[in-house]
Design a protein around this motif. Structure first.
Motif, PDB file in Angstrom:
ATOM      1  N   ILE A 139     -19.547 -39.502 -34.719  1.00 44.99           N
ATOM      2  CA  ILE A 139     -19.535 -38.127 -34.208  1.00 44.99           C
ATOM      3  C   ILE A 139     -18.357 -37.358 -34.799  1.00 44.99           C
ATOM      4  N   GLU A 140     -17.186 -37.967 -34.838  1.00 40.55           N
ATOM      5  CA  GLU A 140     -16.015 -37.307 -35.428  1.00 40.55           C
ATOM      6  C   GLU A 140     -16.239 -37.048 -36.919  1.00 40.55           C
ATOM      7  N   GLY A 141     -16.832 -38.015 -37.598  1.00 40.42           N
ATOM      8  CA  GLY A 141     -17.147 -37.829 -39.015  1.00 40.42           C
ATOM      9  C   GLY A 141     -18.126 -36.681 -39.220  1.00 40.42           C
ATOM     10  N   GLN A 142     -19.109 -36.589 -38.343  1.00 40.45           N
ATOM     11  CA  GLN A 142     -20.097 -35.516 -38.440  1.00 40.45           C
ATOM     12  C   GLN A 142     -19.454 -34.162 -38.166  1.00 40.45           C
ATOM     13  N   LYS A 143     -18.506 -34.126 -37.247  1.00 44.74           N
ATOM     14  CA  LYS A 143     -17.791 -32.869 -36.983  1.00 44.74           C
ATOM     15  C   LYS A 143     -17.019 -32.418 -38.221  1.00 44.74           C
ATOM     16  N   LYS A 144     -16.444 -33.380 -38.947  1.00 46.72           N
ATOM     17  CA  LYS A 144     -15.728 -33.067 -40.193  1.00 46.72           C
ATOM     18  C   LYS A 144     -16.706 -32.526 -41.224  1.00 46.72           C
ATOM     19  N   ILE A 145     -17.870 -33.149 -41.310  1.00 55.09           N
ATOM     20  CA  ILE A 145     -18.895 -32.664 -42.243  1.00 55.09           C
ATOM     21  C   ILE A 145     -19.295 -31.237 -41.890  1.00 55.09           C
ATOM     22  N   ILE A 146     -19.474 -30.967 -40.618  1.00 55.92           N
ATOM     23  CA  ILE A 146     -19.841 -29.620 -40.168  1.00 55.92           C
ATOM     24  C   ILE A 146     -18.754 -28.620 -40.545  1.00 55.92           C
ATOM     25  N   SER A 147     -17.522 -28.992 -40.353  1.00 54.14           N
ATOM     26  CA  SER A 147     -16.406 -28.110 -40.712  1.00 54.14           C
ATOM     27  C   SER A 147     -16.427 -27.801 -42.210  1.00 54.14           C
ATOM     28  N   ASP A 148     -16.646 -28.831 -43.030  1.00 55.28           N
ATOM     29  CA  ASP A 148     -16.707 -28.643 -44.480  1.00 55.28           C
ATOM     30  C   ASP A 148     -17.888 -27.755 -44.874  1.00 55.28           C
ATOM     31  N   VAL A 149     -19.033 -27.998 -44.255  1.00 57.30           N
ATOM     32  CA  VAL A 149     -20.230 -27.221 -44.584  1.00 57.30           C
ATOM     33  C   VAL A 149     -20.060 -25.766 -44.145  1.00 57.30           C
ATOM     34  N   GLU A 150     -19.465 -25.543 -42.995  1.00 58.83           N
ATOM     35  CA  GLU A 150     -19.241 -24.170 -42.532  1.00 58.83           C
ATOM     36  C   GLU A 150     -18.275 -23.431 -43.461  1.00 58.83           C
ATOM     37  N   TYR A 151     -17.312 -24.145 -43.990  1.00 60.85           N
ATOM     38  CA  TYR A 151     -16.410 -23.538 -44.974  1.00 60.85           C
ATOM     39  C   TYR A 151     -17.193 -23.127 -46.220  1.00 60.85           C
ATOM     40  N   LYS A 152     -18.100 -24.010 -46.646  1.00 55.93           N
ATOM     41  CA  LYS A 152     -18.924 -23.690 -47.820  1.00 55.93           C
ATOM     42  C   LYS A 152     -19.856 -22.513 -47.542  1.00 55.93           C
ATOM     43  N   VAL A 153     -20.327 -22.396 -46.315  1.00 54.67           N
ATOM     44  CA  VAL A 153     -21.157 -21.245 -45.942  1.00 54.67           C
ATOM     45  C   VAL A 153     -20.331 -19.963 -46.080  1.00 54.67           C
TER      46      VAL A 153
END
Length: 146
Positions: free
Chosen positions: A79-93
């Motif tokens: 879950i923590e790893g997925q939150k990091k992925i979400i943060s990275d993807v939102e930055y890319k957005v």
């Protein structure tokens, strides 16, 4: 008005806008997928914790309890790893959104220049028409007197 270099620039800028919009759409899709994955992980963790509680009421030995706890810990890490992925993807957005906005601004700038040139050409033509009309009127008046 004939096609000018500016029209070509608008066409190229439109292609850049389209490419940027496509990239933005892809980034947004990845963001939604990452959010969905997080929701699934959190739901799975919740379900697994309920399962642990249910089995604990029926009685668990130390090894079974340790296995449950270990798996829940791994889910927490996922879950923590997925939150990091979400943060990275939102930055890319955000980066993709800014890029699209820049491309659209450039395209609109070229279109504004073309509109101004067209307005100037129309004004110039109107002045020429007025000048010709004035010359004809003056010419007609001059020859009428003689």
């Amino acid at each position: 008005m004939p096609k000018t270099a500016l029209h070509t620039l608008v066409d190229l800028a439109q292609k850049d806008v389209d490419a940027a919009a496509k990239q933005l759409g892809f980034s947004i899709k990845l963001s939604k997928e990452a959010q969905e994955q997080l929701s699934l992980l959190m739901q799975y963790r919740s379900d697994y914790e309920l399962r642990l509680q249910s089995n604990a009421r029926q009685g668990l030995n130390v090894v079974q309890y340790a296995n449950f706890q270990s798996f829940i810990l791994k889910l927490d890490q996922a879950i923590e790893g997925q939150k990091k992925i979400i943060s990275d993807v939102e930055y890319k957005v955000e980066i993709a959104k800014r890029h699209w906005q820049e491309q659209e601004k450039k395209r609109l700038s070229y279109q504004t220049i073309i509109k101004r040139q067209l307005q100037l050409a129309i004004q110039k033509e109107a002045k020429q028409d007025q000048k010709q009309t004035d010359e004809r009127a003056t010419h007609a008046l001059f020859y009428k007197k003689w």
